[in-house]
Motif scaffolding. Structure first.
Motif, PDB file in Angstrom:
ATOM      1  N   ALA A   6      28.057  46.633  35.493  1.00 13.25           N
ATOM      2  CA  ALA A   6      27.850  45.222  35.824  1.00 13.25           C
ATOM      3  C   ALA A   6      28.670  44.798  37.030  1.00 13.25           C
ATOM      4  N   CYS A   7      29.797  45.445  37.257  1.00  9.04           N
ATOM      5  CA  CYS A   7      30.733  44.969  38.283  1.00  9.04           C
ATOM      6  C   CYS A   7      30.469  45.628  39.636  1.00  9.04           C
ATOM      7  N   HIS A   8      30.552  44.834  40.705  1.00 15.28           N
ATOM      8  CA  HIS A   8      30.304  45.362  42.049  1.00 15.28           C
ATOM      9  C   HIS A   8      31.367  46.370  42.472  1.00 15.28           C
ATOM     10  N   THR A   9      32.493  46.419  41.749  1.00 13.62           N
ATOM     11  CA  THR A   9      33.555  47.377  42.073  1.00 13.62           C
ATOM     12  C   THR A   9      33.250  48.770  41.523  1.00 13.62           C
ATOM     13  N   GLY A  10      32.226  48.859  40.672  1.00 11.25           N
ATOM     14  CA  GLY A  10      31.872  50.152  40.086  1.00 11.25           C
ATOM     15  C   GLY A  10      32.231  50.267  38.614  1.00 11.25           C
ATOM     16  N   TYR A  11      33.016  49.316  38.133  1.00 10.61           N
ATOM     17  CA  TYR A  11      33.370  49.357  36.711  1.00 10.61           C
ATOM     18  C   TYR A  11      32.238  48.803  35.848  1.00 10.61           C
ATOM     19  N   ARG A  12      32.252  49.256  34.613  1.00  9.85           N
ATOM     20  CA  ARG A  12      31.231  48.813  33.653  1.00  9.85           C
ATOM     21  C   ARG A  12      31.265  47.285  33.490  1.00  9.85           C
ATOM     22  N   SER A  13      32.476  46.756  33.368  1.00  4.66           N
ATOM     23  CA  SER A  13      32.668  45.323  33.154  1.00  4.66           C
ATOM     24  C   SER A  13      33.495  44.742  34.286  1.00  4.66           C
ATOM     25  N   CYS A  14      33.236  43.487  34.631  1.00  3.45           N
ATOM     26  CA  CYS A  14      34.079  42.788  35.607  1.00  3.45           C
ATOM     27  C   CYS A  14      35.483  42.542  35.044  1.00  3.45           C
ATOM     28  N   PHE A  15      35.619  42.622  33.728  1.00  2.00           N
ATOM     29  CA  PHE A  15      36.914  42.341  33.093  1.00  2.00           C
ATOM     30  C   PHE A  15      37.638  43.659  32.792  1.00  2.00           C
ATOM     31  N   PHE A  16      37.886  44.434  33.823  1.00  2.17           N
ATOM     32  CA  PHE A  16      38.536  45.736  33.635  1.00  2.17           C
ATOM     33  C   PHE A  16      40.047  45.657  33.811  1.00  2.17           C
ATOM     34  N   GLN A  17      40.531  44.558  34.362  1.00  4.11           N
ATOM     35  CA  GLN A  17      41.961  44.458  34.677  1.00  4.11           C
ATOM     36  C   GLN A  17      42.716  43.721  33.586  1.00  4.11           C
ATOM     37  N   GLU A  18      43.435  44.502  32.770  1.00  2.00           N
ATOM     38  CA  GLU A  18      44.257  43.890  31.723  1.00  2.00           C
ATOM     39  C   GLU A  18      45.574  43.408  32.311  1.00  2.00           C
ATOM     40  N   LEU A  19      46.118  42.354  31.707  1.00  2.00           N
ATOM     41  CA  LEU A  19      47.386  41.766  32.149  1.00  2.00           C
ATOM     42  C   LEU A  19      48.394  41.837  31.013  1.00  2.00           C
ATOM     43  N   ASP A  20      49.666  41.876  31.382  1.00  4.26           N
ATOM     44  CA  ASP A  20      50.683  41.822  30.336  1.00  4.26           C
ATOM     45  C   ASP A  20      51.087  40.367  30.087  1.00  4.26           C
ATOM     46  N   ARG A  21      52.087  40.159  29.232  1.00  6.89           N
ATOM     47  CA  ARG A  21      52.443  38.812  28.820  1.00  6.89           C
ATOM     48  C   ARG A  21      53.161  38.040  29.933  1.00  6.89           C
ATOM     49  N   GLU A  22      53.497  38.778  31.032  1.00  5.47           N
ATOM     50  CA  GLU A  22      54.056  38.129  32.223  1.00  5.47           C
ATOM     51  C   GLU A  22      52.983  37.914  33.290  1.00  5.47           C
ATOM     52  N   ALA A  23      51.731  38.159  32.918  1.00  2.00           N
ATOM     53  CA  ALA A  23      50.587  38.030  33.837  1.00  2.00           C
ATOM     54  C   ALA A  23      50.598  39.080  34.937  1.00  2.00           C
ATOM     55  N   LYS A  24      51.264  40.197  34.683  1.00  2.00           N
ATOM     56  CA  LYS A  24      51.280  41.301  35.650  1.00  2.00           C
ATOM     57  C   LYS A  24      50.191  42.315  35.263  1.00  2.00           C
ATOM     58  N   PRO A  25      49.500  42.877  36.279  1.00  2.72           N
ATOM     59  CA  PRO A  25      48.409  43.808  35.974  1.00  2.72           C
ATOM     60  C   PRO A  25      48.915  45.121  35.371  1.00  2.72           C
ATOM     61  N   LEU A  26      48.218  45.609  34.375  1.00  2.89           N
ATOM     62  CA  LEU A  26      48.503  46.915  33.774  1.00  2.89           C
ATOM     63  C   LEU A  26      47.662  47.970  34.491  1.00  2.89           C
ATOM     64  N   ALA A  27      48.084  49.224  34.366  1.00  5.04           N
ATOM     65  CA  ALA A  27      47.326  50.317  34.982  1.00  5.04           C
ATOM     66  C   ALA A  27      45.928  50.384  34.363  1.00  5.04           C
ATOM     67  N   VAL A  28      44.918  50.637  35.203  1.00  6.51           N
ATOM     68  CA  VAL A  28      43.541  50.774  34.722  1.00  6.51           C
ATOM     69  C   VAL A  28      43.254  52.265  34.570  1.00  6.51           C
ATOM     70  N   ASP A  29      43.045  52.716  33.342  1.00  8.47           N
ATOM     71  CA  ASP A  29      42.796  54.156  33.165  1.00  8.47           C
ATOM     72  C   ASP A  29      41.340  54.455  32.826  1.00  8.47           C
ATOM     73  N   GLU A  30      40.507  53.442  33.009  1.00  9.13           N
ATOM     74  CA  GLU A  30      39.065  53.594  32.757  1.00  9.13           C
ATOM     75  C   GLU A  30      38.382  54.225  33.974  1.00  9.13           C
ATOM     76  N   GLU A  31      37.367  55.061  33.724  1.00  8.07           N
ATOM     77  CA  GLU A  31      36.567  55.620  34.821  1.00  8.07           C
ATOM     78  C   GLU A  31      35.540  54.589  35.285  1.00  8.07           C
ATOM     79  N   LYS A  32      35.190  54.648  36.563  1.00 11.87           N
ATOM     80  CA  LYS A  32      34.120  53.779  37.052  1.00 11.87           C
ATOM     81  C   LYS A  32      32.764  54.275  36.544  1.00 11.87           C
ATOM     82  N   SER A  33      31.816  53.356  36.417  1.00 11.95           N
ATOM     83  CA  SER A  33      30.465  53.704  35.964  1.00 11.95           C
ATOM     84  C   SER A  33      29.620  54.245  37.106  1.00 11.95           C
ATOM     85  N   PHE A  34      29.954  53.844  38.324  1.00 12.37           N
ATOM     86  CA  PHE A  34      29.208  54.318  39.495  1.00 12.37           C
ATOM     87  C   PHE A  34      30.104  54.210  40.715  1.00 12.37           C
TER      88      PHE A  34
END
Lengths: 132, 132
Positions: A96-124
């Protein structure tokens, strides 16, 4: 077709798009994207069974997948209790996401609103799909 | 706390709220509600671990469950690829919808946009919970 919804002053309504899980009693897949619709995009979506949106930045109707081929086939749809938000359960081709990920919501955040590492593979490969 | 998001001109950002499924790799439960947040409601949510929203109609900060006790405990949260929409995975007490249903998206529509019969049971008696 009559759409008994509360549209914004601009004639838009938000749409949440969720991946279909076969046999589920309620839509319960991953949330893939969020976009805006107007009456025309709702009509086109109902006519074709494929999600169409209204692009606020480009000011035009937009068939999801018109460039990428990553269309979204509608399975079920719902309005919320205030009739001002829609939920679509869909079957997603590719990602669904133009970045290649399955979902546009691939970027998880911690409780300080800092991005966590993305370990998911892209769909395309977004460089190939959107290169033209 | 810094929130590196794209807020609307009114300082708001949409939040999609999805029920947590224990052990799921990605948030994949039912979408329970949709609401708006501002920086203050984000800060309160992070501080307390409970969802706070900004009520546009009442013009005030709002702890979900402050009247009903139906709070939402944050499990994970994500921003989308444009950083202008948030997704919260939460544990819901009672029901999310003020009508008594588990989800605000209980009303399915057919391809003509007509409402289908709702055969789901309510999670709570909205007449009792919101009577005061």
């Amino acid at each position: 077709m009559t759409f008994d919804f509360k549209f914004t002053a601009d004639g838009l309504i938000p749409a949440i798009v969720q991946e279909a899980v076969p046999g589920a009693e309620f839509p319960s897949g991953r949330v893939l994207m969020f976009a805006w619709m107007n009456r025309e995009s709702l009509e086109k979506s109902m006519e074709t069974g494929l999600m169409h949106y209204w692009s606020r930045s480009r000011g035009k109707l937009w068939l999801k997948g018109e460039t990428s081929g990553h269309t979204q086939k509608i399975v079920r749809w719902f309005h919320d209790c205030d009739r001002d938000v829609l939920l679509f359960e869909i079957e997603q081709k590719g990602g669904a996401c133009h970045t290649g990920y399955r979902s546009c919501f691939f970027q998880e955040l911690d409780r300080e609103a800092k991005p966590l590492a993305v370990d998911e593979e892209k769909s395309f490969d977004d460089g190939v799909v959107y290169s033209e």
